[in-house]
Each structure stands twice: as structure tokens, then as C-alpha cells.
Motif scaffolding. Structure first.
Motif, PDB file in Angstrom:
ATOM      1  N   PHE A 167      -4.737   9.572  -4.439  1.00  0.00           N
ATOM      2  CA  PHE A 167      -2.923   8.787  -3.930  1.00  0.00           C
ATOM      3  C   PHE A 167      -3.723   7.185  -4.280  1.00  0.00           C
ATOM      4  CE2 PHE A 167      -2.701  12.505  -1.343  1.00  0.00           C
ATOM      5  CZ  PHE A 167      -1.855  12.745  -1.286  1.00  0.00           C
ATOM      6  N   TRP A 168      -3.068   7.052  -5.628  1.00  0.00           N
ATOM      7  CA  TRP A 168      -3.533   5.495  -6.233  1.00  0.00           C
ATOM      8  C   TRP A 168      -3.139   4.740  -5.202  1.00  0.00           C
ATOM      9  CZ3 TRP A 168      -0.724   7.273 -11.163  1.00  0.00           C
ATOM     10  CH2 TRP A 168      -1.305   7.667 -12.047  1.00  0.00           C
ATOM     11  N   PHE A 169      -1.834   4.126  -4.821  1.00  0.00           N
ATOM     12  CA  PHE A 169      -1.995   3.321  -3.686  1.00  0.00           C
ATOM     13  C   PHE A 169      -2.040   3.580  -2.266  1.00  0.00           C
ATOM     14  CE2 PHE A 169       0.313  -0.242  -5.915  1.00  0.00           C
ATOM     15  CZ  PHE A 169      -0.143  -0.638  -7.262  1.00  0.00           C
ATOM     16  N   GLY A 170      -2.507   4.660  -1.767  1.00  0.00           N
ATOM     17  CA  GLY A 170      -2.882   5.709  -0.967  1.00  0.00           C
ATOM     18  C   GLY A 170      -1.670   6.112   0.012  1.00  0.00           C
ATOM     19  N   THR A 171      -1.845   6.324   1.322  1.00  0.00           N
ATOM     20  CA  THR A 171      -0.094   7.073   1.723  1.00  0.00           C
ATOM     21  C   THR A 171      -0.826   6.762   3.089  1.00  0.00           C
ATOM     22  OG1 THR A 171      -1.991   8.201   2.845  1.00  0.00           O
ATOM     23  CG2 THR A 171      -0.832   8.918   0.694  1.00  0.00           C
TER      24      THR A 171
ATOM     25  N   ARG B  93       6.724   5.252  -3.703  1.00  0.00           N
ATOM     26  CA  ARG B  93       7.351   4.831  -2.504  1.00  0.00           C
ATOM     27  C   ARG B  93       7.124   3.025  -2.804  1.00  0.00           C
ATOM     28  NH1 ARG B  93       9.405   7.253   1.253  1.00  0.00           N
ATOM     29  NH2 ARG B  93      10.041   4.841   2.246  1.00  0.00           N
ATOM     30  N   ILE B  94       6.224   2.703  -3.873  1.00  0.00           N
ATOM     31  CA  ILE B  94       6.366   0.926  -3.549  1.00  0.00           C
ATOM     32  C   ILE B  94       6.757   1.108  -4.865  1.00  0.00           C
ATOM     33  CG2 ILE B  94       4.946  -1.096  -5.149  1.00  0.00           C
ATOM     34  CD1 ILE B  94       2.784   0.051  -2.715  1.00  0.00           C
ATOM     35  N   TRP B  95       7.141   2.020  -6.605  1.00  0.00           N
ATOM     36  CA  TRP B  95       7.991   1.629  -7.195  1.00  0.00           C
ATOM     37  C   TRP B  95       9.017   2.099  -7.282  1.00  0.00           C
ATOM     38  CZ3 TRP B  95       5.577  -1.724  -9.987  1.00  0.00           C
ATOM     39  CH2 TRP B  95       3.979  -2.398 -10.028  1.00  0.00           C
ATOM     40  N   LYS B  96       9.318   3.350  -6.992  1.00  0.00           N
ATOM     41  CA  LYS B  96      11.096   3.200  -5.867  1.00  0.00           C
ATOM     42  C   LYS B  96      11.251   1.965  -5.442  1.00  0.00           C
ATOM     43  CE  LYS B  96      11.575   7.193  -7.466  1.00  0.00           C
ATOM     44  NZ  LYS B  96      13.543   7.373  -8.414  1.00  0.00           N
ATOM     45  N   GLY B  97      10.252   2.086  -4.842  1.00  0.00           N
ATOM     46  CA  GLY B  97      11.303   0.442  -3.761  1.00  0.00           C
ATOM     47  C   GLY B  97      11.241  -0.680  -4.506  1.00  0.00           C
ATOM     48  N   THR B  98      10.582  -1.152  -5.998  1.00  0.00           N
ATOM     49  CA  THR B  98      10.665  -2.489  -6.986  1.00  0.00           C
ATOM     50  C   THR B  98      11.804  -2.391  -7.187  1.00  0.00           C
ATOM     51  OG1 THR B  98       8.266  -2.098  -7.222  1.00  0.00           O
ATOM     52  CG2 THR B  98       9.759  -3.519  -8.524  1.00  0.00           C
ATOM     53  N   GLN B  99      12.132  -0.531  -7.387  1.00  0.00           N
ATOM     54  CA  GLN B  99      13.350  -0.285  -8.128  1.00  0.00           C
ATOM     55  C   GLN B  99      14.263  -1.124  -7.891  1.00  0.00           C
ATOM     56  OE1 GLN B  99      13.938   3.520  -9.474  1.00  0.00           O
ATOM     57  NE2 GLN B  99      12.417   4.337 -10.593  1.00  0.00           N
ATOM     58  N   ILE B 100      14.466  -0.317  -6.242  1.00  0.00           N
ATOM     59  CA  ILE B 100      15.915  -1.012  -4.956  1.00  0.00           C
ATOM     60  C   ILE B 100      16.030  -2.385  -4.773  1.00  0.00           C
ATOM     61  CG2 ILE B 100      16.093  -0.732  -2.681  1.00  0.00           C
ATOM     62  CD1 ILE B 100      16.231   1.905  -4.108  1.00  0.00           C
TER      63      ILE B 100
ATOM     64  N   PRO C  23      -5.110  -2.090   5.945  1.00  0.00           N
ATOM     65  CA  PRO C  23      -4.782  -3.035   4.991  1.00  0.00           C
ATOM     66  C   PRO C  23      -3.942  -2.836   3.118  1.00  0.00           C
ATOM     67  CG  PRO C  23      -6.689  -3.164   4.492  1.00  0.00           C
ATOM     68  CD  PRO C  23      -6.318  -2.591   5.898  1.00  0.00           C
ATOM     69  N   TYR C  24      -4.105  -1.641   3.157  1.00  0.00           N
ATOM     70  CA  TYR C  24      -3.423  -1.552   2.319  1.00  0.00           C
ATOM     71  C   TYR C  24      -2.599  -1.794   1.682  1.00  0.00           C
ATOM     72  CZ  TYR C  24      -3.858   2.485   3.571  1.00  0.00           C
ATOM     73  OH  TYR C  24      -3.460   4.478   4.279  1.00  0.00           O
ATOM     74  N   MET C  25      -2.013  -0.802   2.704  1.00  0.00           N
ATOM     75  CA  MET C  25      -0.399  -0.397   2.698  1.00  0.00           C
ATOM     76  C   MET C  25       0.935  -1.874   2.539  1.00  0.00           C
ATOM     77  SD  MET C  25       0.012   2.342   6.049  1.00  0.00           S
ATOM     78  CE  MET C  25       1.658   2.333   6.283  1.00  0.00           C
ATOM     79  N   LEU C  26       0.060  -3.038   3.171  1.00  0.00           N
ATOM     80  CA  LEU C  26       0.855  -4.241   3.374  1.00  0.00           C
ATOM     81  C   LEU C  26       0.625  -5.262   1.723  1.00  0.00           C
ATOM     82  CD1 LEU C  26       2.659  -6.108   4.695  1.00  0.00           C
ATOM     83  CD2 LEU C  26      -0.040  -7.513   5.037  1.00  0.00           C
ATOM     84  N   VAL C  27      -0.671  -4.745   1.391  1.00  0.00           N
ATOM     85  CA  VAL C  27      -0.666  -5.634   0.393  1.00  0.00           C
ATOM     86  C   VAL C  27      -0.372  -5.732  -1.188  1.00  0.00           C
ATOM     87  CG1 VAL C  27      -2.731  -6.212  -1.142  1.00  0.00           C
ATOM     88  CG2 VAL C  27      -3.859  -6.278   0.921  1.00  0.00           C
ATOM     89  N   TYR C  28      -0.233  -4.403  -1.278  1.00  0.00           N
ATOM     90  CA  TYR C  28       0.158  -4.004  -2.609  1.00  0.00           C
ATOM     91  C   TYR C  28       2.162  -4.329  -3.011  1.00  0.00           C
ATOM     92  CZ  TYR C  28      -3.661  -1.569  -4.032  1.00  0.00           C
ATOM     93  OH  TYR C  28      -5.001  -1.233  -3.845  1.00  0.00           O
TER      94      TYR C  28
END
Lengths: 353, 311, 382
Positions: free
Chosen positions: C161-165, C175-182, C348-353
């Protein structure tokens, strides 16, 4: 007469995103005490930039004076720093701008704007400065100066505002007054009033005036000497009679020929063809060559030096070279030249009496 | 003169602008004149006298408050159908003052000049359009390489010539030139004036030439009207006006023009206009002092002017 | 002078005909407004950096979710809270190791309790370090950092999991890139509303002027008098919280700023002589609006749009953060930051990216907009 200002080989350049513009390319002239020197030229000829350089108002860092001297009272103004320049600005040299609508601060009373310079440069106290301001408004012909001093610029008409601007410029008895198209924005009748006022004041105060304009009628009215500028250089300089009655440079011919006089109804105006050169890439040789009907081969190769016509009169054209062919100036100009001898004679008489 | 065909008749034209709830500015206040076919009619006055407003009202940029404008005998103001309007727009064109503001900076020279052609459907193919534009550019002394350039690349004089080409594109008969040279340099002014004169000969144009520079107006105009505060105070043939100005305002205006002649300037005496010196016993009217020389005056002044002109 | 004289020969004084040929020549290269602006923009290093970053983010947001096999909404509670792990980048910290801080009366007890608490077998313990000695403040407990191989402990040795779960074991990269799309969708939507509604409304209001202008401006004043947040809350009462509610909220008031700018420009332009010239040629109102007015405000429109996009993105993030935004399982950068915020000290990785990405977006758009303003602003032009 003594020289009050000497400009030697002045160059001004501006860096723009498109490249370097050589706005002034080697200008030489001197200003004598109490005279009016008119600088004529088209927009972009460098006449305004030259006066801005005299005032130290070239916008930095885009604008630079890479070469040349401006000698005023033994100092080179081109090399003075801002602080020293500020002391000279307004006190020894002051300026009248073109647009009276924008050269006054709309939120400040007229009196306050005149007093500003007095308090700063002459260390006057408020009461004294106020008296002087009233005196100045009176001098520039504004009625009821005592009341008008407490009014704001918008309560003045265009002509009256320009009078206020002149009053501000005169406040500290400057030795040199630079007037950059001071009447261009005004109507003819108002223009005539302002010109009369400036001549009148000059008589009283012996101020030297550098008068920038493109209107040859105005030049004939105010100037003692005239410098004709083209593409960042002075192409002809001489007394007002030299320039109007014995012009030598084909550009001056063109300028004079392109203005109708009262008796020139029949013939066509002589238009100078084309447009001035782009000063980002000034052409080789004589910058006027491309628009000059008398152009010679040498004009495309080498810049003409200033040839001496008389003690007061110089022109930068190869036509004055001994090898150049004799050319006939246009008819309208020839008519003027015919009058030169008589005009000269009457002039001398006028001076004697 | 009067035997000639009248192209434009302006009668009692008024243009009042509301500046507040209760105040109006009478920019043009009862102006009447005729313009004959093929002549140049000069309209001079100082800023704010209403000369530009007169021109703009004639060409319907503003709706007139009152008065008639007849073009070739037909009333051009009031309600008109779209086709009539288009016809009128073709016949009457305008050249503007500011060469920097009068060309759309986002359009190429070709698009600017051909706008009229497109609106009036004067060309059918793109080839025809291009040819016509090249032709017009040549007419005004520019070349066809300029067609794809944008206005900011041109100098003031060149821009003004583009403006003239745009007006010429629809082949008008009458052109209102609203201070076409006052924003230009002296040497360029002569180019434009010469061009306008040439075009007048070639295309049999009639001009209304609006300006504040009296020496240029005299040079180009056949007849001149002097405007002062929304009214025409004097109208005459241009030579007559310069030789025998009668209205004191005309005199003051003429005496104020600086001429490029130092000797003349040294001996110049300026006449100052004082409006309060007029005879106020009655409303001044526009009267003919001698054939084709009209002055705004009262009956008493009329006699005085007549005497003055006969002496 | 004398030297020069010697060099000159009489032939050089032969007249030549130059006039008319060269005198009308244009020496500067042929440049349209846009080419000109592009040259100036290119010289602005910041703006170009911004542009590159934005293009990069936009591209990854489109491609990113396709690069692995995880779905943005497929929950797997066994895989919850896995830190980032990237094949080949283990040395750079993307090794899937998790560090917990645990307490106990002795270091050993602390480790033991930690392993039990986080359900990690001892073989996956990679190391430990005492970070705090017992003292009065912490009730005489030791604090110990334990590093564990959580992927192996949970049986996902072969997963990356590149950015974790997140807490539900959903892949954060996706999720992050989907979120960026949104977030980008919200930004584009705001830009679109600006362009269409704002430009037309402002253009019409300014061009027709008089009474039309008067009424249209009163409407704008009423609309802009309602606080945005109130509109959103009202929307959420009527609709469900989500993309639709945000979209409608943006539609109602988002275009006002643009309308005002376009109106101001139009008022200024409509009395310019080139518009008068078009009128005397017989142009229709539509033609004047489309050919003469709007092209001349394009610069302003673009600049303003570029400033609208980041503020709309931020507005959405703000709504999500206070709980009025998108609802699970959908994610935007705002909701991701919101959920990560609850446990950012442990994970913290959940917030950082998402935080880095939203920051880059905001900075990128703003710098680019700034550069565009310098490049397009007519005041800078000669």
C-alpha cells in the motif's frame, strides 16, 4: 551669456521584456541663463526622456544612463544619488507636467501643495510659506488667491489648475524650469494664456526654461532657441529664426512643411512618409534616412556629425557636407527661407531699439 | 454653393444629457446646418463645446433629444427598420480620434477592416474578402503583409489609416471625422490629412471634419462652423471666416492659434472673448450677414456686424 | 571630423530612393496577444514551476488509481492502519514498519503490553527504544518506542500500500488520487460557473447598462448578502450532504465576483472607440458582446478563474473538515484530512499526503495565477 546647464553625450536606455530601447542616443546641448530652449520632436523621439533624465526621474532599474554628463553648477546630475537629487529637484530645477488633471494631488488643498516645497527646501515656517503661496498664486494670475489657497484642485478649471502647477514649480525660485508639453492638454485660448504667463514670469524671474513640445506654433511663440529631436538625437539646433527661416535638416523641412500656414491653402502639405524607427533596433547610419526623400548612399552607412551652419546653428545631415549635391528644399520651406534675410535684419533692429 | 445637392441637413439638433435627478447638460443645444455633396464641412470649438457629441448624434451613436437629421432627404432618426438602418450604416461612416482606442486589440487588421464587409454581406468568399482587405490596405498606404498583424504593432499614424480603411470598406458617401488627427504627431497629421483629401477626390466623399486645431481645419475644409457651448456661433466659407471673423468668440479663437512663424508670433495680439459684452436685449438668432456667412446675433448686433464687414 | 572626411568618397553622396520602401516596414516579429503573453509567462520561473506541478498532479490524479489493484471503497478491516510500503523504496522509509509508543513499569512489560495491544507477534518486533524514563509526571512508567513489521504481523507480506491504508483498510493511494479528482472537479466546476454565469451576467449587465444593470446589480447584492455557509447548511437540510449540495451551493453564489469584474471591464470598454466603430458599422449587440467585449476581458477572466479554482478547492476542504462535505465512502482531500486528523499522532502518514497535495494545488494555482496576471494584464503592455 553663461551656460547654466550643459548636457554632454547623454544616453538613456530602457530594458523592456522585448529588449533594450535606446531612447536617447547621444544628446548635446547647453542652456543659457534666462533663455527658453524648445525641444521639438515626435512622440518617441526622446524629448520627454531627456527632460526626465535632467530631473533624475528615469524609472529605475529599467531605465539607465549608460553614458553622458549633465553638468549643473559643477555637479554631474547623471551621477548624483537619489538623496542629493531630491535636494536639487524642486529647488534648483523644477518641472511642469503635461496633464494638470493628474499632476495635482486631489486630496490636498492647493495651498498645502504649494507650501510643501517651501517648507521642505527653504525651511520656511507655516505662516511664511502661506504668505509666499498667496504671492505665487497672485503671480500666476489666479484671482482671489487668499480664498483659492484653501480650495481643492477639483474646484479649479483646467487652465487654472495648470497655473497652480506652475505656481508649485516656481515656489522655490528654481533656476531651471522644465516644461513637458505644459499646454498640450489645454484648449487653444487657455494655451495662449498659459504661454503668455510663462513668458511674463520668465521676464520677472530670469528663469531658464526647457520647453518640450511637438507643436511648432507654440515653439515659434515661446522659444529663443530650438532643438529638433529625432530618434533619440538632436538633428538640428539653432535660434528660433535659424530653425524657422533657414532650416537645413530635411526632417525640419518636413515638420515645417507638414503644418499648414494661413496662406498655404492651395498646395498639398508635405507629409513625411513612413514612421519613426524602432529604437530597440536603431538603423545603421542616419536614422532619418528611410523617410528622407533626399537620402544618399552615405546615410545608410554612417551617422552624420553635426555640421556647423553658423555660430548658433548646427544640423546633423550629410546634405551639408561639401561633396553632397545641392538640393532644393520643398516650396513651402523655400518661401520661409526667402524671408530669412529680411527677418534677420528686422530682428537686429528690434534688439537695438 | 446653394445650387449643389444637400447631402445632410441638420435642423435644430439638441442633445441633452441627464447628469442627475434634476440637472441636465445641454451638450448640443439647437444646432442647424447643411452639408453639400462633395464638400468638407469643418466643425471647430474647444473641448466641451459639443462638437463631438454633434457628430456622434448625427451617426446615431446617441439618440437625439430633439431635432431632425436628414440624409439625402430622408429622415435618419426615429424608429427605423433593420434593413433601413443597415443601409444608413453603410452610407455614413466615422473616423475616430484615438488611434489607440479605436481598434480592437484582439483582432487582426484583416478582421478589423473586414468587419463591415461581413456585417453587410459585401463579400461571399474568403478569397474575395482577403483581396478586398489587401486592396483597402493599399488604398491607405499600407501593404498586404500588414493584414495578419495586430494593432499594437503599429504606430499611431498607421493605426489611424487602418481606421480609415475600416470606414472605407463599406463604401460610404459621408464620413464623420471626429478629431482624426489631434492625437497624432505633426508629421503624421499631414499624412492622414493628405490621405483624406486624396480619398475624397477618388471616392467623391463628403466629410464632416471635427477638430479643435483651426489651422488644419482651415486647410482641409470648404466651410467652417464654430461651436461654443452647444451652439454654432458662426458659419462661413473657410477663407471668409479667417479673413472676416465677426463673432467675438471666433475672433478670440483665431487670435489664439499659435502659428509656426516666429515673426508673426512676436507681433501677435490676442483678443479675449468676454461673453458678457453681448447684447442681451433679445435672444440671439442665427442670421445671414452676407451670402453664406452666418452669425449668431441679435438684431442690434446684426447691424454692427454688417457695418464692420462693409468697412 | 578630418579623418572621416578622408574616408568619404563622392560616390557615397549619390542620392538613393529609400523612402516608401522601408519606411512602413514593421521591424518587430509578428506576435498575437497570446503569443506575447506566453513569452512573458515563460520568463516567470515561479509560474512555470506552478504550471508543471499542477500538470503533474492532474496527470497522477487521473492515472494514479489505475496503477494498483485496490478500489477506493473496498474495505478490509484486517488491513486497517497499514503504513506506506513501496517496493524498492524500503530504504527511504517506505518499508511498512510502524512505530508505536507504549508504556509499562519496566521496558519489557511495556513492549509486551504493546505487542498484545496491537496484536503483533513477537517475531515481528524489529526493535525498541526507551524514550522516557519513569518520573512523577508519568506515574513512574517507562515510555518505549517499538518498531514492528505490521504488514507481516497482519499477514500482508506481499501487499504494497503505497500511501498506507486507513481505519477501514482502504488503500490511501487510490483514495487520495480519487479525492484529488473530486477536489479538481470542484475547482473546475467553480471555474465553469464563473466562466458561463459570471461572464454572461456581468457582460450583459455592463453592456446594456441603465435599468437592466440596476436590477441585475440589486440581485447580486441580495445574493452576496447571504453567507455562503448558511446556503450550504440549508442545502444539506434539503438534500443529503455530498457533491450535489456543494455543487449547488457553489452555483448560487460562486460567480458573483467574476460577474462584478466583467461588468466593470465591460462598462469601461463599451465606450471605447472601437466598440463605437463597430456600432456605426451596424454590428448587432450579440456581435459586439462576443467579438469585441468578451475577447478583451478574456485576460481578466482567466486571471480571475485561476484565483477562483484554489479558493473553491479550499472551500470544499473546509466544508469537509467541519463535516458538511462528502460522505463516506467517497473521499475528497478535505475528508481525508478530516479523518486523518483524529489519529495523526499515531498514523501521521494519513495526514501528510493529502495535506501535501492540497498545499501544492493551492500554491500551484496561486503562483500560476499571479504569473498569468503579470503576463496578461494590459497595463503592463506598451
Amino acid at each position: 551669456m553663461e551656460n547654466i546647464l550643459e548636457v554632454k553625450d547623454l544616453h538613456v536606455t530602457f530594458d523592456t521584456y522585448g529588449g533594450k530601447v535606446q531612447a536617447v542616443r547621444g544628446v548635446n546641448f547647453n542652456l543659457k541663463k534666462g533663455e527658453t530652449l524648445a525641444i521639438v520632436g515626435e512622440s518617441g523621439s526622446g524629448k520627454s526622456v531627456t527632460t526626465k533624465a535632467l530631473m533624475g526621474l528615469i524609472p529605475k532599474p529599467a531605465g539607465k544612463i549608460p553614458k553622458g554628463e549633465i553638468i549643473f553648477e559643477g555637479k554631474d546630475l547623471a551621477k548624483l544619488n537619489d538623496k542629493h537629487m531630491q535636494q536639487i529637484r524642486g529647488r534648483d530645477i523644477s518641472m511642469i507636467f503635461q496633464d494638470p488633471m493628474t499632476s495635482l494631488n486631489p486630496t490636498m488643498k492647493v495651498g498645502g501643495q504649494i507650501m510643501e516645497g517651501l517648507i521642505k527646501h527653504q525651511k520656511m515656517n507655516k505662516a511664511k510659506a502661506k504668505d509666499r503661496a498667496i504671492e505665487l498664486l497672485d503671480l500666476v494670475g489666479i484671482p482671489n488667491p487668499k480664498e483659492r489657497i484653501n480650495q481643492y484642485p477639483h474646484q479649479f478649471s483646467g487652465g487654472m489648475r495648470q497655473r497652480v502647477v506652475i505656481a508649485i514649480a516656481l515656489a522655490c525660485n528654481p533656476k531651471i524650469l522644465l516644461a513637458d508639453e505644459p499646454t498640450t492638454a489645454l484648449d487653444v485660448t487657455i494655451q495662449a494664456q498659459i504661454l503668455e504667463l510663462m513668458k511674463d514670469i520668465q521676464k520677472k524671474t530670469e528663469t531658464s526654461i526647457v520647453f518640450i513640445t511637438h507643436d511648432l506654433g507654440v515653439v515659434a511663440n515661446v522659444a529663443d532657441r530650438v532643438a529638433v529631436m529625432y530618434a533619440g538625437k538632436i538633428v538640428e539646433i539653432g535660434t528660433v529664426d535659424d530653425i524657422f527661416y533657414n532650416p537645413k535638416h530635411p526632417y525640419t523641412w518636413g515638420l515645417l512643411g507638414s503644418m499648414p500656414t494661413v496662406d498655404s491653402k492651395e498646395d498639398e502639405l508635405i507629409a513625411i512618409p513612413g514612421t519613426p524607427p524602432d529604437l530597440m533596433k536603431p538603423p545603421k547610419g542616419d536614422a532619418f534616412a528611410a523617410r528622407n526623400p533626399y537620402a544618399m548612399k552615405i546615410d545608410t552607412e554612417m551617422e552624420p556629425p553635426l555640421f556647423k551652419v553658423s555660430d548658433t546653428h548646427y544640423a546633423a545631415t550629410w546634405l551639408l557636407h561639401e561633396d553632397a549635391p545641392q538640393v532644393e528644399p520643398p516650396a513651402a520651406v523655400k518661401r520661409r527661407m526667402k524671408g530669412f534675410a529680411t527677418a534677420d535684419a528686422s530682428d537686429e533692429k528690434g534688439e537695438e531699439s | 454653393m446653394s445650387s449643389k445637392e444637400k447631402l445632410l441637413e441638420v435642423k435644430n439638433l439638441k442633445q441633452h444629457f441627464k447628469t442627475g435627478r434634476h440637472s441636465t447638460v445641454k451638450a448640443v443645444d439647437g444646432v442647424s446646418f447643411d452639408i453639400y455633396k462633395g464638400e468638407t464641412f469643418g466643425l471647430v470649438g474647444e473641448s466641451g463645446c459639443g462638437k463631438s457629441t454633434t457628430g456622434r448624434t448625427i451617426i446615431r451613436l446617441y439618440d437625439a433629444t430633439d431635432g431632425d437629421v436628414k440624409f439625402k432627404g430622408k429622415d435618419v432618426h426615429g424608429k427605423k427598420s433593420k434593413t433601413n438602418l443597415k443601409e444608413f450604416n453603410r452610407k455614413m461612416q466615422m473616423i475616430f480620434q484615438d488611434p489607440y482606442a479605436s481598434l480592437n486589440p484582439r483582432m487582426t487588421v484583416k478582421d478589423i477592416i473586414s468587419e463591415g464587409l461581413d456585417i453587410h454581406g459585401l463579400v461571399s468568399t474568403d478569397k474575395e474578402r482577403t483581396d478586398r482587405v489587401h486592396n483597402l490596405l493599399e488604398t491607405v498606404g499600407l501593404n498586404k503583409e500588414h493584414a495578419n498583424r495586430y494593432p499594437h504593432e503599429f504606430s499611431g499614424g498607421q493605426r489611424q489609416r487602418i481606421g480609415i480603411a475600416r470606414a472605407l470598406a463599406v463604401e460610404p458617401e459621408f464620413i464623420i471625422a471626429d478629431e482624426p488627427i489631434s492625437a497624432l504627431d505633426v508629421s503624421i497629421q499631414a499624412q492622414v490629412v493628405n490621405l483624406m483629401k486624396d480619398l475624397q477626390k477618388q471616392h467623391e466623399l463628403t466629410y464632416l471634419f471635427i477638430a479643435h486645431d483651426l489651422s488644419m481645419v482651415k486647410y482641409i475644409s470648404d466651410r467652417i462652423a464654430v461651436m461654443y457651448f452647444g451652439k454654432i456661433v458662426e458659419l462661413a466659407d473657410s477663407d471668409e471666416l479667417y479673413r472676416n471673423p465677426l463673432h467675438p468668440y471666433t475672433k478670440s479663437l483665431l487670435s489664439a492659434i499659435p502659428l509656426p512663424d516666429p515673426d508673426y508670433e512676436r507681433n501677435r495680439t490676442r483678443i479675449v472673448y468676454d461673453p458678457s459684452k453681448h447684447d442681451t436685449s433679445e435672444e440671439p438668432e442665427f442670421r445671414e450677414i452676407r451670402p453664406n456667412h452666418w452669425v449668431l446675433c441679435t438684431t442690434k448686433e446684426l447691424e454692427a456686424y454688417k457695418q464692420e464687414i462693409n468697412n | 571630423m578630418d579623418k572621416e572626411k578622408e574616408k568619404l568618397s563622392p560616390e557615397q553622396f549619390q542620392p538613393v530612393d529609400l523612402a516608401g520602401e522601408k519606411s512602413e516596414e514593421l521591424t518587430r516579429p509578428e506576435l498575437s496577444y497570446w503569443q506575447d503573453a506566453w513569452i512573458r509567462l515563460r520568463k516567470n520561473k515561479g509560474a512555470i514551476m506552478g504550471l508543471i506541478v499542477l500538470v503533474f498532479i492532474i496527470l497522477i490524479s487521473l492515472v494514479g488509481p489505475l496503477l494498483n489493484d485496490y478500489e477506493f471503497d473496498s474495505a478490509n478491516y484486517d488491513a486497517a492502519f497499514l503504513p506506506p510500503k513501496v517496493e524498492g523504496l524500503e530504504w527511504a522509509g517506505f518499508n511498512g514498519h510502524q512505530t508505536f509508543t507504549v508504556q509499562g513499569e519496566t521496558p519489557e512489560e511495556a513492549i509486551q503490553r504493546g505487542l498484545e495491544g496491537y496484536e503483533v507477534e513477537e517475531q515481528y518486533l524489529l526493535g525498541s527504544e526507551v524514550v522516557e524514563q519513569p518520573s512523577e509526571q508519568n506515574d513512574n512508567y517507562y515510555s518505549v518506542d517499538i518498531e514492528v513489521d505490521i504488514y507481516s504481523a497482519k499477514g500482508f507480506e506481499d501487499e504494497y500500500f503505497w500511501f498506507g491504508t486507513d481505519s477501514m483498510g482502504r488503500d490511501l493511494w487510490t483514495r487520495i488520487w480519487k479525492g484529488t479528482q473530486i477536489s479538481l472537479y470542484i475547482g473546475l466546476l467553480a471555474a465553469l460557473i464563473d466562466m458561463v454565469v459570471g461572464v454572461l451576467y456581468g457582460g450583459i449587465s455592463g453592456y446594456y447598462g441603465g435599468r437592466v444593470d440596476n436590477y441585475m446589480q440589486r440581485i447580486i447584492e441580495i445574493l452576496s448578502g447571504i453567507p455562503n455557509l448558511v446556503v450550504v447548511i440549508l442545502m444539506i437540510i434539503v438534500l443529503k450532504p455530498g457533491l450535489l449540495a456543494i455543487t449547488i451551493a457553489l452555483t448560487i453564489t460562486g460567480w458573483i465576483g467574476m460577474a462584478r469584474i466583467v461588468r466593470g471591464q465591460t462598462l469601461k470598454l463599451k465606450n471605447q472607440e472601437f466598440v463605437l466603430a463597430a456600432k456605426t458599422l451596424g454590428s448587432s449587440d450579440k456581435r459586439i458582446l462576443m467579438k469585441h467585449l468578451i475577447p478583451n476581458v478574456t485576460g481578466m477572466i482567466i486571471i480571475n478563474t485561476m484565483f477562483t479554482i484554489p479558493s473553491a478547492i479550499f472551500f470544499e476542504a473546509f466544508l469537509s473538515f467541519i463535516g458538511l462535505g462528502l460522505q463516506s465512502p467517497y473521499a475528497s482531500l478535505g475528508t481525508l484530512i478530516d479523518t486523518a486528523f483524529d489519529s495523526y499522532r499515531v498514523y501521521p502518514y494519513m495526514l501528510v499526503y493529502p495535506a501535501i497535495i492540497i498545499s501544492l494545488l493551492m500554491i500551484g494555482f496561486n503562483i500560476l495565477a499571479d504569473g498569468l496576471r503579470d503576463a496578461l494584464d494590459p497595463k503592463m503592455r506598451k
